[in-house]
Design a protein around this motif. Sequence first.
Motif, PDB file in Angstrom:
ATOM      1  N   LEU A   1       1.356  -1.094   0.034  1.00 13.01           N
ATOM      2  CA  LEU A   1       0.420   0.162  -0.279  1.00 13.01           C
ATOM      3  C   LEU A   1       1.031   1.190   0.047  1.00 13.01           C
ATOM      4  CD1 LEU A   1      -2.782  -1.201   2.930  1.00 13.01           C
ATOM      5  CD2 LEU A   1      -2.753  -0.780   0.051  1.00 13.01           C
ATOM      6  N   TRP A   2       1.451   0.945   0.517  1.00 14.90           N
ATOM      7  CA  TRP A   2       2.881   2.410   1.047  1.00 14.90           C
ATOM      8  C   TRP A   2       3.400   2.722   0.079  1.00 14.90           C
ATOM      9  CZ3 TRP A   2       7.030   4.953   1.106  1.00 14.90           C
ATOM     10  CH2 TRP A   2       7.707   5.565   1.335  1.00 14.90           C
ATOM     11  N   MET A   3       3.717   1.721  -1.335  1.00 11.88           N
ATOM     12  CA  MET A   3       4.734   1.786  -2.116  1.00 11.88           C
ATOM     13  C   MET A   3       3.688   2.091  -3.865  1.00 11.88           C
ATOM     14  SD  MET A   3       6.548  -1.950  -2.752  1.00 11.88           S
ATOM     15  CE  MET A   3       7.256  -1.278  -4.104  1.00 11.88           C
ATOM     16  N   PHE A   4       2.395   1.664  -3.272  1.00 14.31           N
ATOM     17  CA  PHE A   4       1.880   2.741  -4.726  1.00 14.31           C
ATOM     18  C   PHE A   4       0.562   3.297  -4.151  1.00 14.31           C
ATOM     19  CE2 PHE A   4       2.562  -2.210  -5.909  1.00 14.31           C
ATOM     20  CZ  PHE A   4       3.317  -1.802  -6.691  1.00 14.31           C
ATOM     21  N   TRP A   5       0.552   3.767  -3.558  1.00 11.44           N
ATOM     22  CA  TRP A   5      -0.398   5.322  -2.941  1.00 11.44           C
ATOM     23  C   TRP A   5       0.223   6.448  -3.900  1.00 11.44           C
ATOM     24  CZ3 TRP A   5      -2.748   3.668   1.883  1.00 11.44           C
ATOM     25  CH2 TRP A   5      -4.530   4.348   2.245  1.00 11.44           C
ATOM     26  N   PRO A   6       0.936   6.063  -4.738  1.00  7.82           N
ATOM     27  CA  PRO A   6       0.991   7.682  -5.032  1.00  7.82           C
ATOM     28  C   PRO A   6       0.399   7.663  -6.436  1.00  7.82           C
ATOM     29  CG  PRO A   6       3.132   7.700  -4.456  1.00  7.82           C
ATOM     30  CD  PRO A   6       2.825   5.931  -3.490  1.00  7.82           C
TER      31      PRO A   6
END
Length: 462
Positions: free
Chosen positions: A231-236
């Motif tokens: 989630l953190w990696m793909f949130w942008p």
Amino acid sequence: MAEHNTNMRLKLPIVCIVLEVILIILFGTVVEYQPDAHARGWHHSDVNKTKKPDYENEFYYRYPSFQDVHVMIFIGFGFLMTFLQRYGFSSVGFNFLIAAFSLQWATLMQGFLHGMHGNKIEVGVESMINADFCTGSVLISFGAVLGKTSPVQLLVMAIFEVALFAINEFILLSVFYAKDAGGSMTIHTFGAYFGLMVARVLYRENLDKSKSRSTSVYHSDLFAMIGTIYLWMFWPSFNSAITAHGDDQHRTALNTYYSLAACTLATYAFSALVNHEGKLDMVHIQNAALAGGVAVGTAGEMMLTPCGSMIVGFLAGTISVLGYKYLSPVLESKLKIQDTCGVHNLHGMPGVLGAIVGIVTSVAASNEVYGNGLGDVFEKVSEGRDFSTQAVMQTASLGVTLGTALLGGLIVGLILKLPIYGAPPDTLCYEDAIYWELPGEESGSEELASVKTPDESEKLNS
């Protein structure tokens, strides 16, 4: 473990088959490819020799973002909820089931409200992203009732929540013309408070009988961190997926990137600070570190500035950790809201913060700051609406979202409270075994641990 018959052998197949048959009929009746995905539609200009090059197809602009959002929905959300020691199958498995149904139903509901073209719903890569957004809101609500509901209850909840989500989204985006690219209001605030209200209605007075299962173990927390990292990696990508091409999408990704980074440092800082021994709490790291992505959703495409994004992210991480530490116990003891995943701390409060940031950023906007890019971000302002009116519409959108979520959650909670869905008893919540066949638990099964060679036996006995 005590046996409990949930009667899923008939209930779940009937519900799944009936729902899918209805979806297939509706898709066959009203859904068709949009021009960018339609053979005749894309090649219609061949006669005039002016066909657009294939690389200008919407697919190539949006599909990379769709891939990232899709991974977040099925892997990110699914694994984030595997922290419960005996509910891993259900966390990932029910997440899979709800998402597969919701994305189909959302395509129809969103299409009926703002995607009709000549009595047909046109689908393409952008409609897939929007359907995933709606699905994300349902999965947020799932987190609030995790471990206490049956798969049939979850499907019924999804039916109503998707419809209400689409109505709320239509009001915000097509009536108020509010800005909410990353869904701080439409996705996170709505999903959180809808789920919290459902959890309140489904309050279990004797849930402490399952208290031993409501905690994590070392490996379950490690699996949950997989969801966090995805989630953190793909949130942008999530926040920028449907913004206008060019500077808007670029800016949204940057704002989310810096907000998440600042949020993570705040999470680690306050997690250690609120612990008397200065130790980190994995619950905080798994969840609060993501709050920066939620809080920058509404204002992500605005001229928030990298510094502003970092401030928002830091605030989001702070309130999220404090919420887990101090507010969640109060919600359960005073308001009788049993929020399994703490969605109020990850999605609810940061979502409201994101809406407030959007209001403030709208008021602070000006023609000098945005220049010729004003129309991409605030199309109604470029048509004559003043910035203060835009801020009022942003404020009204937050109010409508909260009202729709709370009232909808109350009604749907009462429907789910009916004793017909095969819900687990208070003594067997957070337990996979009542809905899943677990390996090694049948009487005739062989366990790997019982197979030892003579040499191994000698070593063990020496």
